[in-house]
Design an enzyme around this catalytic site. Structure first.
Site, PDB file in Angstrom:
ATOM      1  N   ALA A  12       0.808  -1.221   0.000  1.00  0.00           N
ATOM      2  CA  ALA A  12       0.000   0.000   0.000  1.00  0.00           C
ATOM      3  C   ALA A  12       0.836   1.264   0.000  1.00  0.00           C
ATOM      4  O   ALA A  12       0.379   2.319  -0.451  1.00  0.00           O
ATOM      5  CB  ALA A  12      -0.927  -0.008   1.215  1.00  0.00           C
ATOM      6  N   ARG A  16       8.741  -2.906  -4.632  1.00  0.00           N
ATOM      7  CA  ARG A  16      10.152  -3.161  -4.921  1.00  0.00           C
ATOM      8  C   ARG A  16      10.277  -4.371  -5.820  1.00  0.00           C
ATOM      9  O   ARG A  16       9.377  -5.217  -5.889  1.00  0.00           O
ATOM     10  CB  ARG A  16      10.960  -3.387  -3.637  1.00  0.00           C
ATOM     11  CG  ARG A  16      10.467  -4.570  -2.784  1.00  0.00           C
ATOM     12  CD  ARG A  16       9.516  -4.129  -1.725  1.00  0.00           C
ATOM     13  NE  ARG A  16       8.996  -5.244  -0.942  1.00  0.00           N
ATOM     14  CZ  ARG A  16       9.608  -5.718   0.138  1.00  0.00           C
ATOM     15  NH1 ARG A  16      10.765  -5.210   0.507  1.00  0.00           N
ATOM     16  NH2 ARG A  16       9.085  -6.703   0.825  1.00  0.00           N
ATOM     17  N   ALA A  80      -4.840  -7.319  -1.939  1.00  0.00           N
ATOM     18  CA  ALA A  80      -5.992  -8.050  -2.485  1.00  0.00           C
ATOM     19  C   ALA A  80      -7.127  -7.109  -2.880  1.00  0.00           C
ATOM     20  O   ALA A  80      -7.005  -5.886  -2.814  1.00  0.00           O
ATOM     21  CB  ALA A  80      -6.486  -9.059  -1.456  1.00  0.00           C
ATOM     22  N   HIS A 237      -1.641 -12.760  -4.190  1.00  0.00           N
ATOM     23  CA  HIS A 237      -2.072 -12.091  -2.963  1.00  0.00           C
ATOM     24  C   HIS A 237      -0.845 -12.019  -2.061  1.00  0.00           C
ATOM     25  O   HIS A 237      -0.248 -13.048  -1.725  1.00  0.00           O
ATOM     26  CB  HIS A 237      -3.187 -12.913  -2.317  1.00  0.00           C
ATOM     27  CG  HIS A 237      -3.824 -12.273  -1.117  1.00  0.00           C
ATOM     28  ND1 HIS A 237      -3.145 -11.464  -0.242  1.00  0.00           N
ATOM     29  CD2 HIS A 237      -5.094 -12.331  -0.644  1.00  0.00           C
ATOM     30  CE1 HIS A 237      -3.954 -11.059   0.715  1.00  0.00           C
ATOM     31  NE2 HIS A 237      -5.146 -11.571   0.486  1.00  0.00           N
ATOM     32  N   ASP A 238      -0.435 -10.820  -1.665  1.00  0.00           N
ATOM     33  CA  ASP A 238       0.819 -10.683  -0.930  1.00  0.00           C
ATOM     34  C   ASP A 238       0.855 -11.511   0.350  1.00  0.00           C
ATOM     35  O   ASP A 238       1.895 -12.074   0.705  1.00  0.00           O
ATOM     36  CB  ASP A 238       1.160  -9.212  -0.654  1.00  0.00           C
ATOM     37  CG  ASP A 238       0.019  -8.424  -0.019  1.00  0.00           C
ATOM     38  OD1 ASP A 238      -0.993  -9.024   0.396  1.00  0.00           O
ATOM     39  OD2 ASP A 238       0.135  -7.187   0.054  1.00  0.00           O
ATOM     40  N   THR A 239      -0.273 -11.643   1.022  1.00  0.00           N
ATOM     41  CA  THR A 239      -0.280 -12.478   2.225  1.00  0.00           C
ATOM     42  C   THR A 239      -0.112 -13.945   1.861  1.00  0.00           C
ATOM     43  O   THR A 239       0.535 -14.706   2.583  1.00  0.00           O
ATOM     44  CB  THR A 239      -1.580 -12.293   3.029  1.00  0.00           C
ATOM     45  OG1 THR A 239      -1.795 -10.909   3.246  1.00  0.00           O
ATOM     46  CG2 THR A 239      -1.500 -13.005   4.364  1.00  0.00           C
ATOM     47  N   THR A 259       1.060  -3.229   6.646  1.00  0.00           N
ATOM     48  CA  THR A 259      -0.035  -2.265   6.694  1.00  0.00           C
ATOM     49  C   THR A 259      -1.264  -2.896   7.338  1.00  0.00           C
ATOM     50  O   THR A 259      -1.964  -2.273   8.136  1.00  0.00           O
ATOM     51  CB  THR A 259      -0.367  -1.770   5.269  1.00  0.00           C
ATOM     52  OG1 THR A 259       0.788  -1.148   4.722  1.00  0.00           O
ATOM     53  CG2 THR A 259      -1.511  -0.778   5.299  1.00  0.00           C
TER      54      THR A 259
END
Length: 472
Positions: A12, A16, A80, A237-239, A259
């Site tokens: 958010a 990188r 997401a 999904h980053d998680t 975040t």
């Protein structure tokens, strides 16, 4: 020959490109490009600058060439629920509107008039949050139907970037599940639900799983960059990517700390029971069709906003130090209260909450930061108790992963309130999970078990024990 993979990890507040490769059985990382990300007001909407983000992806790939590195693959992960809609000419119909935009206010309640809470949870297993994709699309159905009617392709943010790279459209599984439009058991788009909501099911793409090799770059990009590479789907999904990097999977609860704070466990089947619904847990997709049974907690967004409200006068480390010095102050706020989702002024909201609940009002930077950290720790403890109640067992450890695991004060608070051993690390969990998924697709790593062993051996994990003895 060494295989080089690029993880594009966009959150958010920043993004990188991280280069990853195996050397002597260990995973090595090198940062190639780092850039800012933020929500901007465009017209009446709060949006992401998707075009700028894609330019940063290309900028990072060009840096690889300058460094004499030719990556074999690239994988993209982001937050997401957000998406881009393309028209019949594959052009975006709107800006990439952010989940923090107020367009979903009241939409969840309207959907419940068409599809009951119990049925929606039983079919999708997804936590109820007012910004879920389902409510964003329903808002468009209500307020801008002419735009939704023109939509021919639905792509989530990483799907859209993958399309720009390859010209190929697909919806990746882990991110697709966050929409609350995928059936938890069939793992397909829930066409019955879409029909009830009046949303065109034809615009959704085939769902592809992590480790899928989507394709190579478009001819135009190959010409621009001077090289080609394979685009591989990680858990976009980053998680989902972060959880892959949990060094230990047995007897542990994980907290993906950034975040947002995502706290939960891995499971091999969805848990859509009434108690999970009552506690508002989610069953999001994971690697190898595992389920991430977790709860979404507001997370370090609050301290990020506090820092901004102080005009960045204090670093995050300085706020932690100041919080440690505010020993006599204590107040707890409900970090999941909607008032903290996108307030005009986070400090004012925290102080107002304390006034309304007749608690001491934080006035110094240290007191405000301490209130945030202790409130987060209390919310984690509540979630841990709920997880143990649902699973009818005790978990011995908590693994904190992601950038938030560097907050030593918060880690110790979590150990103290939960009375559990807390293991903090790796910091770059999301990029690590992204890269190892690519390396599995390239047959450099055999499976998730080997991947986690490599992660455990490659990165520092710091242990925190509760101030009081652990009791069973």
């Amino acid at each position: 020959m060494t295989k080089y993979s690029i993880a594009v990890d966009i959150g958010a507040s920043s993004g990188r490109l991280i280069l990853g490769y195996l050397k002597n059985g260990l995973l090595k990382l090198e940062e190639i490009n780092r850039f800012d990300n933020k929500i901007v007001k465009k017209g009446e909407s709060y949006c992401w600058e998707a075009d700028n983000l894609f330019q940063e992806i290309k900028k990072g790939l060009k840096k690889c060439k300058e460094l004499g590195i030719r990556p074999d693959s690239i994988g993209i992960d982001t937050w997401a629920v957000d998406f881009v809609l393309l028209d019949e000419n594959d052009q975006p119909l709107t800006e990439a509107v952010s989940y923090r935009d107020p367009r979903t206010d009241g939409m969840m309640e309207e959907v419940f008039q068409l599809f009951s809470i119990e049925r929606l949870y039983l079919e999708t297993g997804i936590q109820f949050q007012k910004f879920n994709t389902i409510y964003q699309l329903f808002s468009m159905k209500r307020n801008t139907p002419e735009i939704l009617d023109k939509a021919k392709s639905f792509l989530m943010i990483p799907d859209y970037f993958n399309y720009l790279l390859t010209g190929k459209k697909a919806n990746e599984y882990t991110n697709a599940t966050s929409t609350q439009l995928v059936n938890a058991f069939t793992k397909k788009w829930d066409h019955q639900l879409l029909d009830v909501l009046g949303i065109n099911k034809e615009m959704f793409q085939e769902i592809k799983t992590p480790k899928t090799i989507l394709g190579t770059l478009t001819e135009e990009l190959v010409s621009e960059l001077g090289f080609d590479l394979q685009v591989i789907l990680p858990a976009t999904h980053d998680t989902g990517s972060a959880v892959i990097a949990v060094p230990e999977e047995n007897e542990t609860i994980y907290i993906s700390s950034g975040t947002w704070s995502l706290i939960g466990v891995e499971n091999y089947f969805p848990i859509c029971v009434t108690k999970a619904l009552d506690y508002n847990f989610t069953n999001e997709g994971g690697i190898d069709y595992q389920y991430r049974f977790l709860k979404n907690i507001m997370g370090l967004w609050m301290i990020q906003e506090v820092k901004r409200n102080f005009h960045d006068e204090y670093s995050f480390a300085e706020l932690v130090d100041l919080a440690s010095e505010a020993k006599e102050y204590r107040a707890i706020v409900n970090v999941n209260d909607d008032r903290f989702l996108k307030p005009d002024h986070m400090i004012d909201e925290i102080q107002n909450y304390c006034v309304e609940t007749e608690q001491p009002i934080p006035s110094t930077p240290g007191e405000i930061a301490k209130c945030v950290f202790e409130s987060l720790a209390e919310s984690y403890q509540e979630a841990v108790m709920q997880i143990e109640e649902i699973f009818e067992r005790r978990f011995e450890k908590i693994n904190v992963i992601g950038g938030g695991c560097q907050n030593e004060m918060l880690n110790q608070l979590v150990a103290d309130v939960t009375k559990k051993e807390v293991n903090a690390g790796p910091v770059e969990a999301t990029a690590i999970g992204n890269i190892v998924a690519q390396l599995m697709a390239l047959d450099e790593i055999q499976d998730i078990k080997e991947a986690r062993t490599i992660v455990k051996n490659s990165f520092e994990v710091k242990k925190y024990l509760p101030a009081a003895p652990i009791t069973n």
